[in-house]
Design an enzyme around this catalytic site. Structure first.
Site, PDB file in Angstrom:
ATOM      1  N   HIS A   1       5.680   4.903 -21.710  1.00  0.00           N
ATOM      2  CA  HIS A   1       5.221   5.810 -20.663  1.00  0.00           C
ATOM      3  C   HIS A   1       3.906   6.477 -21.068  1.00  0.00           C
ATOM      4  CE1 HIS A   1       9.548   6.390 -18.910  1.00  0.00           C
ATOM      5  NE2 HIS A   1       9.220   5.128 -19.066  1.00  0.00           N
TER       6      HIS A   1
ATOM      7  N   GLU B   1       3.207   9.589 -21.221  1.00  0.00           N
ATOM      8  CA  GLU B   1       3.450  10.693 -22.149  1.00  0.00           C
ATOM      9  C   GLU B   1       3.544  10.203 -23.590  1.00  0.00           C
ATOM     10  OE1 GLU B   1       6.242  11.669 -18.596  1.00  0.00           O
ATOM     11  OE2 GLU B   1       5.098   9.940 -19.335  1.00  0.00           O
TER      12      GLU B   1
ATOM     13  N   CYS C   1      11.151  10.874 -22.078  1.00  0.00           N
ATOM     14  CA  CYS C   1       9.914  11.415 -22.635  1.00  0.00           C
ATOM     15  C   CYS C   1      10.076  12.887 -23.012  1.00  0.00           C
ATOM     16  CB  CYS C   1       8.775  11.270 -21.627  1.00  0.00           C
ATOM     17  SG  CYS C   1       8.286   9.569 -21.326  1.00  0.00           S
TER      18      CYS C   1
ATOM     19  N   ALA D   1      -8.871  -0.868  13.164  1.00  0.00           N
ATOM     20  CA  ALA D   1     -10.279  -0.601  13.460  1.00  0.00           C
ATOM     21  C   ALA D   1     -10.461  -0.731  14.964  1.00  0.00           C
ATOM     22  CB  ALA D   1     -11.185  -1.580  12.719  1.00  0.00           C
TER      23      ALA D   1
ATOM     24  N   LEU E   1      -6.035 -12.478   4.674  1.00  0.00           N
ATOM     25  CA  LEU E   1      -5.262 -11.266   4.358  1.00  0.00           C
ATOM     26  C   LEU E   1      -5.161 -11.023   2.851  1.00  0.00           C
ATOM     27  CD1 LEU E   1      -2.327 -11.671   6.924  1.00  0.00           C
ATOM     28  CD2 LEU E   1      -4.470 -10.392   7.211  1.00  0.00           C
TER      29      LEU E   1
ATOM     30  N   ARG F   1      -9.748  -8.371  -1.606  1.00  0.00           N
ATOM     31  CA  ARG F   1     -11.027  -8.921  -2.062  1.00  0.00           C
ATOM     32  C   ARG F   1     -11.842  -7.909  -2.874  1.00  0.00           C
ATOM     33  NH1 ARG F   1     -10.360 -11.013   3.089  1.00  0.00           N
ATOM     34  NH2 ARG F   1     -11.816  -9.597   4.118  1.00  0.00           N
TER      35      ARG F   1
ATOM     36  N   GLU G   1      -1.845  -4.378   9.461  1.00  0.00           N
ATOM     37  CA  GLU G   1      -3.155  -4.655  10.063  1.00  0.00           C
ATOM     38  C   GLU G   1      -2.930  -5.629  11.214  1.00  0.00           C
ATOM     39  OE1 GLU G   1      -6.335  -5.890   7.569  1.00  0.00           O
ATOM     40  OE2 GLU G   1      -6.006  -4.341   6.055  1.00  0.00           O
TER      41      GLU G   1
ATOM     42  N   SER H   1      -1.946  -5.489  19.097  1.00  0.00           N
ATOM     43  CA  SER H   1      -1.363  -4.513  20.019  1.00  0.00           C
ATOM     44  C   SER H   1       0.160  -4.527  20.011  1.00  0.00           C
ATOM     45  CB  SER H   1      -1.853  -4.790  21.441  1.00  0.00           C
ATOM     46  OG  SER H   1      -3.245  -4.661  21.532  1.00  0.00           O
TER      47      SER H   1
ATOM     48  N   ASN I   1       1.603  -3.168  16.663  1.00  0.00           N
ATOM     49  CA  ASN I   1       1.281  -1.740  16.618  1.00  0.00           C
ATOM     50  C   ASN I   1       2.261  -0.933  17.470  1.00  0.00           C
ATOM     51  OD1 ASN I   1      -0.909  -2.302  14.979  1.00  0.00           O
ATOM     52  ND2 ASN I   1      -2.431  -2.082  16.612  1.00  0.00           N
TER      53      ASN I   1
END
Length: 430
Positions: free
Chosen positions: A101, A103, A135, A205, A265, A268, A361, A364, A367
């Site tokens: 971890h 820590e 931890c 978008a 998809l 990148r 992404e 219509s 969504n």
């Protein structure tokens, strides 16, 4: 791990990078790292108005962000140890693969210099046996005298218990600094660890009149990988959208998007990932073309580990076998009232696959379905100063249902474009 029996691990930092909406700002630090990932700070400038605690806690957050795409299904954790004279003697961030971890890595760097020092950390220290011992035991044994943390761990196994153990050992514990930033950083982990489903971001978008594409007629020229009619937003907004993919475990579209735009998809950004971005397609009747770019690019690692996953509600066995032969995973799930894969069954299955964050992404129809079924946690809408008119493709179809309230909204600028980010649900709620 704080919420998974597989545990958490850590590493030193190789470069400084902020979260997705701060990535366009100059870095506040220049870091040099040795081959074993231990840190040496070459230059680190803070605002003079910041307190020492805030400076070191912010440093822990910067470190934690270095684990983006490297920690899932675990949380992002960064840790800094400062000795009794105010000197940084150790710092590290979590990655999944390293077992230890953050820590513990920080304590390893600090050695005896940790005794009497202060630990700065963005998330409550781990306090139960998982892949590694607690931890909190190591911090107590090392002689840490003070812990400054941003927030409790949202994992019900931990939440508050780590702080309680430290206080019981006589360690001073302060909680709450940079709380909002820390919550945003681990919102996906919080949703996943409390409900075993991914944190869902609906990204789109669109134009100022809420259109996501031009009218789709036969006369339009189509270029694979580019939305029909061309991009709506500019390069800066699209670069940020790629960062959203990078920090997500999976991306989801409907088959209609594949048929219209033939996208890959992929992530990148070129930045490292612990596991490939899982590309998820809702395809009720397996209409996905075998010659589509996403099928052609599928990573063929076997039926259970490929990076393209189709959820269907009815499957033609011949088409299913053809897709599987090309490295595409196909799973049939219960159907909703429209004979589509039930979106909540999709989310539950992704949770079983340890997908903590999902970026939608889509077009219509998807969504509208995801909004109308209360599957979305956060929206991220990029707007361009364009008006396409009534014949263009709307953001959401008819299935959305009643109006939804969006809270904790923020606006981000990308040249002439801007994005609105907000929440439909608090991922930290039980």
């Amino acid at each position: 791990m704080r919420g998974d029996p597989k545990g958490r691990s850590g590493a030193g930092v190789a470069e400084i990078e902020d979260d997705s909406f701060r990535a366009f700002s100059p870095p506040t630090a220049i870091i040099a790292a040795s081959p074993c990932f231990r840190l040496s700070v070459v230059d680190f400038h803070f605002m003079s108005s910041q307190s020492a605690d805030e400076q070191f806690l912010r440093r822990a957050l910067v470190l934690a962000r270095q684990g983006i795409a490297l920690t899932s299904p675990n949380p992002h954790v960064g840790a800094v140890i400062v000795d009794s004279k105010g000197n940084v003697v150790g710092e590290a961030f979590h990655t999944y693969e390293g077992v230890k971890h953050a820590e513990i890595l920080t304590l390893d760097q600090a050695g005896q210099r940790a005794r009497g020092g202060t630990l700065y950390i963005n998330l409550e220290p781990h306090c139960y046996q998982s892949r590694t011992p607690p931890c909190t035991d190591a911090l107590i044994a090392a002689g840490i005298k003070r812990v400054v943390a941003s927030m409790p761990d949202p994992n019900p196994k931990v939440s508050g218990r780590g702080f309680e153990q430290l206080r019981g050992a006589g360690i001073s514990v302060e909680v709450g600094g940079l709380h909002a930033e820390a919550r945003r950083l681990n919102e996906a982990f919080a949703r996943y660890i409390r409900h075993r489903v991914p944190f869902v971001t609906l990204k789109s978008a669109m134009t100022l009149d809420a259109k996501i594409g031009v009218p789709r007629t036969g006369e339009l020229q189509r270029t694979p990988g580019i939305p029909t009619g061309g991009w709506i937003t500019g390069e800066a907004a699209r670069a940020n959208a790629q960062q959203q993919r990078h920090q997500s475990d999976a991306i989801l579209v409907g088959v209609g998007t594949i048929l219209a735009d033939d996208p890959l998809l992929t992530d990148r950004t070129g930045k490292p990932r612990r596991r490939p971005l899982l590309r998820v397609i809702l395809d009720s009747r397996l209409r996905l073309p075998l010659d589509s770019r996403i099928v052609q690019s599928a990573v063929n690692e076997g039926a259970a580990t490929g990076d393209v996953l189709i959820f269907c509600s009815s499957a033609d066995e011949g088409k299913k076998h053809e897709l599987q032969a090309r490295g595409v995973r196909v799973e049939q799930l219960p159907a909703d009232s429209q004979d589509r894969p039930d979106i909540h069954a999709v989310l539950r299955r992704l949770g079983e696959l340890e997908i903590t964050s999902l970026l939608i992404e889509a077009g219509s129809t998807v969504n509208a379905i995801t909004l109308g079924s209360a599957a979305v946690d956060k929206v991220l809408f990029y707007y361009a100063p364009i008006i396409l008119g009534s014949d263009a493709v709307p953001f959401s179809g008819d299935a959305q249902g009643s109006p939804l309230g969006v809270t904790d909204t923020r606006i981000h600028r990308f040249g002439n474009d801007f994005a609105v980010e907000g929440y439909l649900r608090d991922p930290y709620e039980s």
